[in-house]
Structures are given as structure tokens and as C-alpha cells.
Design an enzyme around this catalytic site. Structure first.
Site, PDB file in Angstrom:
ATOM      1  CE  LYS A   1      -3.718  -2.726   1.917  1.00  0.00           C
ATOM      2  NZ  LYS A   1      -4.911  -2.826   2.732  1.00  0.00           N
TER       3      LYS A   1
ATOM      4  CG  HIS B   1      -6.924  -3.043  -2.928  1.00  0.00           C
ATOM      5  ND1 HIS B   1      -7.482  -2.317  -1.890  1.00  0.00           N
ATOM      6  CD2 HIS B   1      -6.259  -4.075  -2.358  1.00  0.00           C
ATOM      7  CE1 HIS B   1      -7.147  -2.902  -0.749  1.00  0.00           C
ATOM      8  NE2 HIS B   1      -6.414  -3.966  -1.000  1.00  0.00           N
TER       9      HIS B   1
ATOM     10  CD  GLU C   1      -6.822  -0.272   1.142  1.00  0.00           C
ATOM     11  OE1 GLU C   1      -5.750  -0.145   0.519  1.00  0.00           O
ATOM     12  OE2 GLU C   1      -6.932  -0.983   2.155  1.00  0.00           O
TER      13      GLU C   1
ATOM     14  CD  GLU D   1      -7.464  -7.980  -0.817  1.00  0.00           C
ATOM     15  OE1 GLU D   1      -6.441  -8.385  -0.236  1.00  0.00           O
ATOM     16  OE2 GLU D   1      -7.621  -6.794  -1.147  1.00  0.00           O
TER      17      GLU D   1
ATOM     18  N   GLY E   1      -7.852  -4.631   6.858  1.00  0.00           N
ATOM     19  CA  GLY E   1      -7.334  -3.662   7.817  1.00  0.00           C
ATOM     20  C   GLY E   1      -8.122  -3.569   9.108  1.00  0.00           C
TER      21      GLY E   1
ATOM     22  CB  SER F   1      -7.542  -9.199   9.111  1.00  0.00           C
ATOM     23  OG  SER F   1      -7.990  -7.854   9.097  1.00  0.00           O
TER      24      SER F   1
END
Ligand code: 13P
Length: 266
Positions: free
Chosen positions: A11, A96, A98, A167, A173, A212
Site C-alpha cells: 500500500k 482493490h 481501497e 478480499e 485492515g 487481516s
């Protein structure tokens, strides 16, 4: 047996000194990689060239965290997947969560990016995953199916090497990984969905879990039959943790090799 993968998504972390220390730390703890497990590190974009030097001759491969859906042109601030290939990347993470959340990336854009990556000789790591709210309202399969179909609507299956990473957004996270049972159920769903397009390819498709994952939960997740490895975020920034996760995957590979040998003898 499908090959196994461990991919570290660094990241927006790192700097010249920290990157070198992390690669050195991984190499000290793991001087030789397992033949059955490929390791890919995805640093922040400005460090791709530095990392290409650091991982040269180590067996560790390099990926990027994002690339444009165009190969070249007037796209200020974008990075062509061809440029990443030239700098030594073999992989690129696409879609992703994010980027979906903070950059507003859509399913369609993800498909176009995956195609541009393949056309540039990169292996796309296509991320899919539901939010907590989507899971709670029973829409997980609808969301995963939509995301997967959008990507595979753009790319061919049979000739291309493609990695799909499940994911779940609620696990990224948060410290709350999906249980091995949830991971297996969703991976089986994803593989079956791809099998509707191409059954042979579905069997070869690499499916990674991310969210995680750490040394303490990796082995139980990796033991699931449709899990081919992991896409690791925060634990990839710590050499001890990352190498411990790699070793957990190695244990699973060795156990399953022993089991199949026993079955062969029986
Ligand atoms: P964490 O491992 O920090 O949850 O992140 C997972 C991830 O987003 C990998 O791409």
C-alpha cells in the site's frame, strides 16, 4: 496441483531505507524460496525501480498496486502497464477495494485495466469483495458475481494467466479475518462462476484470500481446498510476520503433498 502464491501489498508505505530493510529481513529469514510457492511484493509506485534492484536474483517477483487502463497517451498522472512491465513488474493489483472506495473505480474500469495489463504482459490480480452491509443483507454472491463478470467480460480466460483475490471489505485492515469456512465458501462460489465460462480454466485459476491475514490465522485459511495463497496487507510490512505466513503456506503444501502420496500408496 495449482501453484501457491503469497503476495505482499505494501500500500502507501515505505521509503528507500525501509524497503531495503524489509527485503533484507525477508531474505535473512527465508534465504531460499519454496519451489511450490511464488512470492510477489507490490511496493508503492515510485519504488518499483529500487525494488527491481533489490529483488534481482532472489526469486522474489515484483508487482504494482495499480495501472492505467490505457497503454499510452495524454493521461496525466497515470501509469501505463507497459511501463510497469519495462521496470520489472510481472503483476498488477486491479480493483482493490481501497481504489474502489477512495478513487471511485468501477467494475467496468477494473475490466478495462485487467485487459490492458494482460495486453502488456502483466498478470492481473483482480480483487473482488463485498462490504459488511452487502454480506448482512444476503447480497454477497450477487456482488461477487457482478464484480467477477465485469472483469471477465473484458478478458479472455483460456490463454491468460489471471489471479483473483477475494478480499471482503469488512476484513481489510480491521483485524477481523473471514473464517476459513467463509473463505472456502466464497472461493468455491468464485471458481464455480468462472467454470460457467470455462471449466478447465476454473480449475487452473489461482484464488487468493486477503483481509487481516497474519501468522496466527494463515494456516487454517490456507488449508481450505479452494485457497491458493494470500494477498497480505499490514502483515507484509513486517518481515517476521510475512515470512511466518509464507512458512504456514509451505506447511500446508507439504502436508497436502504427503496426504496425496499416502493416498497413492493405499
Ligand atoms: P490487511 O492484510 O492489512 O487486512 O490488507 C489486506 C489487503 O488489502 C491486501 O490487498
Amino acid at each position: 496441483m495449482r501453484k501457491r502464491w503469497l503476495i505482499g501489498n505494501w500500500k502507501m508505505h515505505g521509503n528507500l531505507a525501509a524497503n531495503k530493510a524489509l527485503v533484507d529481513g525477508i531474505r535473512e529469514r527465508l534465504p531460499v524460496l519454496s519451489e511450490s510457492i511464488d512470492m510477489v511484493l507490490c511496493p508503492a509506485l515510485p519504488y518499483v525501480s529500487q525494488m527491481a534492484g533489490l529483488v534481482a536474483d532472489t526469486g522474489i517477483m515484483l508487482g504494482a498496486q495499480n495501472a492505467s487502463d490505457h497503454l499510452k497517451g495524454a493521461y496525466t498522472g497515470e501509469t501505463s502497464p507497459m511501463m510497469l512491465k519495462e521496470l520489472g513488474c510481472g503483476f498488477v493489483i486491479i480493483g482493490h477495494s481501497e481504489r474502489r472506495s477512495y478513487q471511485g473505480e468501477t467494475d467496468g474500469l477494473m475490466g478495462r485495466k485487467a485487459l490492458a495489463a494482460i495486453d502488456s504482459g502483466l498478470i492481473p490480480v483482480i480483487c473482488v469483495g463485498e462490504t459488511a452491509e452487502e454480506r448482512d443483507s444476503g447480497r454477497t454472491h450477487e456482488v461477487l458475481g457482478r464484480q467477477l463478470d465485469a472483469a471477465f467480460g473484458y478478458i479472455r480466460t483460456a490463454h491468460d494467466e489471471i489471479i483473483v483475490a477475494y478480499e471482503p471489505r469488512w476484513a481489510i485492515g480491521t483485524g477481523i479475518a473471514a473464517t476459513p469456512e467463509i473463505v472456502q465458501a466464497e472461493h468455491a462460489f468464485l471458481r464455480a462462476r468462472i467454470a460457467q465460462r470455462d471449466a478447465d480454466f476454473a480449475q487452473r485459476l489461482t484464488l487468493l484470500y486477503g483481509g487481516s491475514l497474519k501468522a496466527s490465522n494463515a494456516e487454517s485459511v490456507f488449508s481450505m481446498p479452494d485457497v491458493d495463497g494470500g494477498l497480505i496487507g499490514s502483515a507484509a510490512l513486517n518481515a517476521d510476520e510475512f515470512v511466518a505466513i509464507y512458512k504456514a503456506l509451505d506447511n500446508v503444501v507439504n502436508k497436502s503433498a504427503k496426504d496425496s502420496a499416502k493416498k497413492g500408496q493405499a
